[in-house]
Design a protein around this motif. Sequence first.
Motif, PDB file in Angstrom:
ATOM      1  N   THR A 106      15.102 -49.441  -5.830  1.00 16.85           N
ATOM      2  CA  THR A 106      15.441 -50.808  -5.443  1.00 16.85           C
ATOM      3  C   THR A 106      16.727 -50.814  -4.624  1.00 16.85           C
ATOM      4  OG1 THR A 106      16.688 -51.191  -7.497  1.00 16.85           O
ATOM      5  CG2 THR A 106      14.348 -51.791  -7.503  1.00 16.85           C
ATOM      6  N   HIS A 121       7.170 -56.043 -10.863  1.00 18.36           N
ATOM      7  CA  HIS A 121       8.607 -56.304 -11.032  1.00 18.36           C
ATOM      8  C   HIS A 121       9.348 -55.573  -9.915  1.00 18.36           C
ATOM      9  CE1 HIS A 121       7.519 -57.827 -15.005  1.00 18.36           C
ATOM     10  NE2 HIS A 121       6.845 -56.700 -15.191  1.00 18.36           N
ATOM     11  N   ASN A 146      11.971 -55.821  -8.098  1.00 16.45           N
ATOM     12  CA  ASN A 146      13.413 -55.607  -8.054  1.00 16.45           C
ATOM     13  C   ASN A 146      13.983 -55.175  -9.403  1.00 16.45           C
ATOM     14  OD1 ASN A 146      12.828 -58.092  -5.998  1.00 16.45           O
ATOM     15  ND2 ASN A 146      14.305 -56.630  -5.190  1.00 16.45           N
ATOM     16  N   SER A 174      12.784 -58.981 -12.759  1.00 18.17           N
ATOM     17  CA  SER A 174      12.199 -59.700 -11.618  1.00 18.17           C
ATOM     18  C   SER A 174      10.715 -59.918 -11.846  1.00 18.17           C
ATOM     19  CB  SER A 174      12.433 -58.918 -10.322  1.00 18.17           C
ATOM     20  OG  SER A 174      11.729 -57.684 -10.349  1.00 18.17           O
ATOM     21  N   SER A 175      10.128 -60.794 -11.041  1.00 18.11           N
ATOM     22  CA  SER A 175       8.728 -61.140 -11.241  1.00 18.11           C
ATOM     23  C   SER A 175       8.096 -61.549  -9.923  1.00 18.11           C
ATOM     24  CB  SER A 175       8.619 -62.291 -12.247  1.00 18.11           C
ATOM     25  OG  SER A 175       7.296 -62.794 -12.314  1.00 18.11           O
TER      26      SER A 175
END
Length: 381
Positions: A153, A181, A183, A187-188
């Motif tokens: 990331t 996810h 990041n 996250s999503s």
Amino acid sequence: MKFIPKLLFLLSIIFFITQCKEEKKEVPEAKISAEITEKSEVVVDTADILVKKPDNLKTPKGMVWIPGGIFTQGAVPQDQTAMGHEKPAHKVAVDGFFMDITEVTNREFKEFVEETGYVTVAEREIDWEEMKKQLPEGTPKPHDSIMQPGSLTFKKAKSSVPNLYDFSQWWQWTIGANWKHPNGPESSIKGKDNHPVVQVAYEDAVAYCEWAGRRLPTEAEWERAARGNKESTIYFWGDDLSVLSQMANTWEGEFPVNNTLIDGFELRALVKSYPPNDFNLYDIAGNVWEWTSDWYNTDYYSEIGSKGAILRNPKGAETPYNERDPYAKEKVMKGGSFLCSESYCASYRISSRMATSLDSSLEHLGFRTVATADMLLGKEN
């Protein structure tokens, strides 16, 4: 420039141990296929190149026909930021094909996963026995707390970065990062069905293609599609860099410290957020990088240029080779991403090409698919 595979990040904590134990090895020669015609037909007569869509074929949903023809692949003369591996420009013939109008989205990838139960590379347990085959003998196993599924990331730097070749200053290994996810575990992708899917390694993209009855584009196909009707421009819209923020999702400001968000986005953008090119393809510049099926070979363009022949439907180098990392096995990616800036890689240019490891899944790398007339006609028979 190249992107660092997850292996390097996972083992960064034992770098000083491994460097003192590593034995000297013979660096492999730069190779491409000596018999280039084994994979690519030399054009003698251009009359039979498939230009128009066959009348008996319907355009698949979400795709567009890319007319075949002869075009110049590689850097155009006026491009002052072109890199050496984009040169020399050379003529290529490509038969027409269908291509996704947008990058494959989270919604589309989710449908594939739900139907097949597929587990991406970033979600799998790390196999130390397999990993250590790529390392100097005697390399100790990292602690179990590090050997967890995850991916790479992006992180902003706190101050100016003098060395833009040290990618570890803005990439980090994040346990729990994957396509759901992108990041990191917090996250999503909820509510982001129409954002491009990312954190997909090469084998993940190929698996999706096989399920969809498609394949990844070759580098030549990708570049033909991206160029549209612009025969000799730097960007898909022309040569005017001043309109970049209106045409593509890129990094504007000092990379990797401050993104001014002039184009409206800091990370990935919803597909179709920017104007399409001549062939109605969206996000062919910026937003996320896109996998191709070609091996990356530093010397490929120079070898092709020396042949002086027009290749038909070239599939790239026979073997991978990166002069900066002779042991790497990498594929070519195209198009640039939201992290590309004028000062960094400027890879929103049509001819830009970069290398990335097969096992790399990154938050700014996705893909789109293609289908040829032969593939679709085969389905109907």
